[in-house]
Design a protein around this motif. Structure first.
Motif, PDB file in Angstrom:
ATOM      1  N   ASP A   1       0.802  -1.228   0.000  1.00  0.00           N
ATOM      2  CA  ASP A   1       0.000   0.000   0.000  1.00  0.00           C
ATOM      3  C   ASP A   1       0.836   1.279   0.000  1.00  0.00           C
ATOM      4  O   ASP A   1       0.301   2.365   0.266  1.00  0.00           O
ATOM      5  CB  ASP A   1      -0.968   0.033   1.194  1.00  0.00           C
ATOM      6  N   ALA A   2       2.149   1.175  -0.287  1.00  0.00           N
ATOM      7  CA  ALA A   2       2.975   2.386  -0.383  1.00  0.00           C
ATOM      8  C   ALA A   2       2.611   3.141  -1.649  1.00  0.00           C
ATOM      9  O   ALA A   2       2.458   2.547  -2.724  1.00  0.00           O
ATOM     10  CB  ALA A   2       4.454   2.022  -0.390  1.00  0.00           C
ATOM     11  N   LEU A   3       2.453   4.464  -1.515  1.00  0.00           N
ATOM     12  CA  LEU A   3       2.114   5.310  -2.667  1.00  0.00           C
ATOM     13  C   LEU A   3       3.421   5.842  -3.263  1.00  0.00           C
ATOM     14  O   LEU A   3       4.114   6.649  -2.649  1.00  0.00           O
ATOM     15  CB  LEU A   3       1.218   6.467  -2.237  1.00  0.00           C
ATOM     16  N   VAL A   4       3.754   5.346  -4.463  1.00  0.00           N
ATOM     17  CA  VAL A   4       5.046   5.663  -5.102  1.00  0.00           C
ATOM     18  C   VAL A   4       4.779   6.381  -6.416  1.00  0.00           C
ATOM     19  O   VAL A   4       3.975   5.924  -7.235  1.00  0.00           O
ATOM     20  CB  VAL A   4       5.867   4.391  -5.365  1.00  0.00           C
ATOM     21  N   VAL A   5       5.466   7.517  -6.589  1.00  0.00           N
ATOM     22  CA  VAL A   5       5.395   8.270  -7.840  1.00  0.00           C
ATOM     23  C   VAL A   5       6.600   7.889  -8.691  1.00  0.00           C
ATOM     24  O   VAL A   5       7.743   7.949  -8.229  1.00  0.00           O
ATOM     25  CB  VAL A   5       5.379   9.783  -7.574  1.00  0.00           C
ATOM     26  N   VAL A   6       6.345   7.508  -9.932  1.00  0.00           N
ATOM     27  CA  VAL A   6       7.420   7.153 -10.871  1.00  0.00           C
ATOM     28  C   VAL A   6       7.383   8.150 -12.026  1.00  0.00           C
ATOM     29  O   VAL A   6       6.336   8.318 -12.662  1.00  0.00           O
ATOM     30  CB  VAL A   6       7.252   5.718 -11.396  1.00  0.00           C
ATOM     31  N   ILE A   7       8.543   8.793 -12.280  1.00  0.00           N
ATOM     32  CA  ILE A   7       8.637   9.795 -13.351  1.00  0.00           C
ATOM     33  C   ILE A   7       9.715   9.351 -14.333  1.00  0.00           C
ATOM     34  O   ILE A   7      10.863   9.114 -13.956  1.00  0.00           O
ATOM     35  CB  ILE A   7       8.984  11.190 -12.782  1.00  0.00           C
TER      36      ILE A   7
ATOM     37  N   PRO B   1       2.418  11.414  -1.341  1.00  0.00           N
ATOM     38  CA  PRO B   1       3.155  10.210  -1.775  1.00  0.00           C
ATOM     39  C   PRO B   1       4.198   9.803  -0.746  1.00  0.00           C
ATOM     40  O   PRO B   1       4.797  10.633  -0.052  1.00  0.00           O
ATOM     41  CB  PRO B   1       3.797  10.649  -3.085  1.00  0.00           C
ATOM     42  N   ASP B   2       4.418   8.489  -0.668  1.00  0.00           N
ATOM     43  CA  ASP B   2       5.417   7.967   0.276  1.00  0.00           C
ATOM     44  C   ASP B   2       6.835   8.059  -0.293  1.00  0.00           C
ATOM     45  O   ASP B   2       7.813   8.144   0.466  1.00  0.00           O
ATOM     46  CB  ASP B   2       5.101   6.511   0.614  1.00  0.00           C
ATOM     47  N   ALA B   3       6.965   8.026  -1.620  1.00  0.00           N
ATOM     48  CA  ALA B   3       8.302   8.075  -2.232  1.00  0.00           C
ATOM     49  C   ALA B   3       8.169   8.509  -3.687  1.00  0.00           C
ATOM     50  O   ALA B   3       7.123   8.332  -4.311  1.00  0.00           O
ATOM     51  CB  ALA B   3       9.003   6.725  -2.144  1.00  0.00           C
ATOM     52  N   ILE B   4       9.314   9.067  -4.200  1.00  0.00           N
ATOM     53  CA  ILE B   4       9.366   9.486  -5.606  1.00  0.00           C
ATOM     54  C   ILE B   4      10.591   8.839  -6.247  1.00  0.00           C
ATOM     55  O   ILE B   4      11.707   8.934  -5.721  1.00  0.00           O
ATOM     56  CB  ILE B   4       9.461  11.020  -5.743  1.00  0.00           C
ATOM     57  N   LEU B   5      10.380   8.177  -7.392  1.00  0.00           N
ATOM     58  CA  LEU B   5      11.476   7.629  -8.186  1.00  0.00           C
ATOM     59  C   LEU B   5      11.466   8.359  -9.518  1.00  0.00           C
ATOM     60  O   LEU B   5      10.503   8.233 -10.288  1.00  0.00           O
ATOM     61  CB  LEU B   5      11.297   6.121  -8.397  1.00  0.00           C
ATOM     62  N   ALA B   6      12.522   9.143  -9.801  1.00  0.00           N
ATOM     63  CA  ALA B   6      12.515   9.991 -10.997  1.00  0.00           C
ATOM     64  C   ALA B   6      13.752   9.747 -11.850  1.00  0.00           C
ATOM     65  O   ALA B   6      14.880   9.647 -11.324  1.00  0.00           O
ATOM     66  CB  ALA B   6      12.448  11.463 -10.593  1.00  0.00           C
TER      67      ALA B   6
ATOM     68  N   CYS C   1       2.596  -2.076  -4.162  1.00  0.00           N
ATOM     69  CA  CYS C   1       2.599  -0.614  -4.122  1.00  0.00           C
ATOM     70  C   CYS C   1       1.433  -0.051  -4.949  1.00  0.00           C
ATOM     71  O   CYS C   1       0.933  -0.682  -5.886  1.00  0.00           O
ATOM     72  CB  CYS C   1       3.910  -0.070  -4.672  1.00  0.00           C
ATOM     73  N   ARG C   2       1.022   1.137  -4.584  1.00  0.00           N
ATOM     74  CA  ARG C   2       0.139   1.931  -5.421  1.00  0.00           C
ATOM     75  C   ARG C   2       1.030   2.884  -6.216  1.00  0.00           C
ATOM     76  O   ARG C   2       1.840   3.607  -5.635  1.00  0.00           O
ATOM     77  CB  ARG C   2      -0.855   2.718  -4.571  1.00  0.00           C
ATOM     78  N   VAL C   3       0.886   2.899  -7.536  1.00  0.00           N
ATOM     79  CA  VAL C   3       1.845   3.595  -8.396  1.00  0.00           C
ATOM     80  C   VAL C   3       1.127   4.671  -9.203  1.00  0.00           C
ATOM     81  O   VAL C   3       0.058   4.432  -9.779  1.00  0.00           O
ATOM     82  CB  VAL C   3       2.550   2.610  -9.350  1.00  0.00           C
TER      83      VAL C   3
ATOM     84  N   LEU D   1       6.075  -3.971 -11.924  1.00  0.00           N
ATOM     85  CA  LEU D   1       6.908  -4.542 -10.866  1.00  0.00           C
ATOM     86  C   LEU D   1       6.477  -4.038  -9.492  1.00  0.00           C
ATOM     87  O   LEU D   1       6.334  -4.819  -8.536  1.00  0.00           O
ATOM     88  CB  LEU D   1       8.379  -4.209 -11.120  1.00  0.00           C
ATOM     89  N   LEU D   2       6.258  -2.735  -9.368  1.00  0.00           N
ATOM     90  CA  LEU D   2       5.916  -2.164  -8.058  1.00  0.00           C
ATOM     91  C   LEU D   2       4.521  -2.625  -7.608  1.00  0.00           C
ATOM     92  O   LEU D   2       4.303  -2.868  -6.403  1.00  0.00           O
ATOM     93  CB  LEU D   2       5.981  -0.640  -8.130  1.00  0.00           C
TER      94      LEU D   2
END
Length: 587
Positions: free
Chosen positions: A461-467, A508-513, A486-488, A480-481
């Protein structure tokens, strides 16, 4: 002058040369005169003896005629047997005694002008007709005749010969000097030509070096651009394959997915190695020296390689301790990771050991294996590019021969020498020596435990932003997430993410950019935009194919962790877990 009763040829005798006449003898009836005559007679005899035995020629003669008197030395000098022989055969001094009439005329004129001639060099004619060099001194005796002279003659043949030899030597020396001068001039001309040619070559070399540098810069730019373009699709493929690996597939399909995974992994490693070796050869990779706890780094590597050991059925132990060194942790990790990969690649069965050992002022990290070993004459060859040992481990992946070349170059950059000892058929030991800052003697020796479990649960249930600006990567990351729970939310930039309006019921819990986005924008800018929008310091990381030192330093100054593409799922999961363990701070 009165003639003597025993006249000699020419009408003069030695008495006349010495100034004595016969009439003085007739007056011997005077006692005093008799005594004086006797003294004069004795004096005359003494002069006569000197005249007869003199070493130099002496003569009295008439310049218009011949000799009046002469001594034996004069006859010997001219090559005659006696003075009488010379006087009989030479009647005319001008034509018969002097070798050159012109020289005689010059001496005669000087005598008439000045009354005497002092030490003039000339040549007289010998009995055989050959000349003899003499120094002659003439004294005019007008009391005896208008052109009567007395002469002293010195044979100077040796002096003249020596002078001629000296002149000849001087001539030869001048000739040699001229020859040497000409040779030197020729050499100088040749040297000037060589210098001109060398300057031309140097100019061409400078142009060639500049061209080579420009070619290297172009190559680096090409490699950087090509690697980015190649790593992007590889990254998407890797993530998709990882998603398939986590799925329940038939055995045949699972085997094929595993083979694809290994092929992608080999390709990724080859690209990464090529980029690193290029940067190392160009001295473009500079170390970031910091204080590093090597114990923690070694433990982390042990946890990373434990699944490799487990899959290969090889025993793996780690002996670590608390120790601090001043080095580049990224390069140190790469060195040890390459050495461990080699150890597992060339070990079919047995065990591998990763150990730290303290020394007096240094720390050694050793990697032992029970693999195929290396022959003594091949120990240095293994550090050359594209050099591989044979045979390969059939169950492992085939290397490309760059791993140890990178190890050697990085170790040189860190001033940390690498040593290798090996016995064919029994195994090898690689030793890396680091200057020690501080270390704890408390030794922890343990087998590596399996990597921490329940990582997947921590991502639930982690909210992850992918850019990212690549749709395939966004799709792969989402798949994958989401499999990890995860919620993406995906987008090509901060604006794209916010416009989607999907899933933002909380911060959001985290950002991957990705770093390089469209329109010249960067992942750093996207992260800051989202943090400003949500008024929170959201944990974030950069995921990029850019491996340049300049970008890496930028990420360090922004306190953003970085994960290089292509992304390995276990490292992505570890990074994401680390980000989620950091609380979100409100601004």
């Amino acid at each position: 002058m009165k003639k003597h009763s025993d006249p000699r040829p020419g009408g003069y005798d030695v008495d006349d040369l010495l100034g004595l006449g016969s009439q003085s003898v007739r007056k011997n009836y005077y006692p005093e005169l008799q005594e004086r005559v006797e003294e004069l007679e004795a004096e005359r005899n003494r002069y006569k003896w000197l005249f007869e035995n003199a070493l130099h020629g002496i003569f009295q003669g008439d310049l218009k005629g011949g000799f009046l008197a002469l001594n034996p030395a004069m006859a010997s000098l001219c090559g005659y047997v006696s003075p009488e022989d010379l006087r009989k055969r030479v009647r005319r001094l001008r034509e018969q005694l002097f070798y050159t009439i012109g020289e005689f005329d010059g001496l005669r004129q000087e005598m008439l002008d000045f009354g005497r001639v002092i030490a003039r060099e000339t040549r007289l004619r010998r009995a055989d007709g050959e000349p003899v060099d003499v120094a002659i001194t003439l004294l005019r005796r007008p009391d005896l005749g208008a052109e009567v002279v007395e002469a002293f003659v010195l044979d100077i043949t040796d002096r003249v010969d020596a002078r001629k030899r000296l002149e000849q030597l001087n001539t030869e020396l001048e000739q040699r000097v001229d020859e040497r001068t000409q040779a030197l001039k020729a050499a100088n001309e040749g040297l000037r030509h060589q210098i001109a040619e060398r300057e031309k070559v140097e100019q061409e070399l400078v142009i060639a070096v500049e061209a080579a540098k420009e070619a290297n810069r172009s190559k680096d730019k090409y490699l950087a651009a090509a690697s980015h373009d190649l790593l992007q699709p590889l990254n998407a493929a890797r993530l998709l394959v990882s998603t398939l690996q986590d799925s329940r597939l038939p055995d045949k399909d699972a085997h094929m997915v595993e083979r694809v995974h290994r092929a992608l992994e080999s390709t990724e490693d080859l690209l990464a190695d090529l980029l690193d070796i290029s940067k190392l050869d160009q001295q473009a990779m500079k170390p970031d020296l910091v204080y590093v706890d090597v114990g923690e780094l070694v433990t982390a590597l042990g946890e990373e390689f434990e699944p490799v050991a487990r899959d290969a059925g090889i025993g793996f132990r780690v002996r670590s301790r608390a120790a601090t060194v001043h080095t580049d942790p990224r390069m140190l990790s790469r060195i040890l990771r390459n050495l461990l990969s080699n150890a597992f690649r060339y070990t079919d069965a047995g065990r591998v050991l990763l150990a730290m050992r303290p020394r007096r002022s240094s720390l050694t990290i050793e990697i032992w294996d029970t693999g195929i070993g290396i022959a003594e004459d091949k120990l240095q060859d293994i550090f050359a590019e594209f050099h591989q040992l044979s045979p390969h481990n059939a169950s492992g992946k085939r290397g490309v021969g760059l791993g140890l070349a990178i190890v050697e170059r990085m170790a040189r950059v860190l001033a940390s020498p690498v040593d290798v000892r090996s016995v064919p058929g029994k195994g090898s030991r690689f030793t890396l020596t680091l200057p020690l800052v501080d270390w704890d003697v408390g030794l922890s020796s343990r087998a590596v435990e399996p990597a921490v479990a329940a990582v997947t649960d921590s991502l639930q249930d982690a909210l992850v932003v992918v850019i990212d600006n690549e749709p395939d990567i966004l799709a792969s990351m989402r798949a994958l997430l989401e499999r990890w729970g995860c919620r993406v939310v995906c987008g090509t930039g901060a604006d794209s993410v916010l416009r989607s309006g999907v899933g933002f019921d909380r911060v959001p819990d985290a950002i991957l950019a990705d770093f390089h986005l469209d329109d010249g924008r960067t992942g750093c800018e996207a992260i800051y935009a989202l943090r400003r929008h949500f008024h929170a310091d959201i944990p974030a990381a950069i995921v990029t194919a850019d491996r340049s030192d300049q970008s890496r330093r930028l990420f360090q100054t922004q306190y953003l962790p970085v994960l290089n593409k292509p992304v390995k799922p276990n490292r992505l999961r570890a990074l994401l877990t680390s980000l989620l363990s950091s609380p979100v701070a409100a601004e």
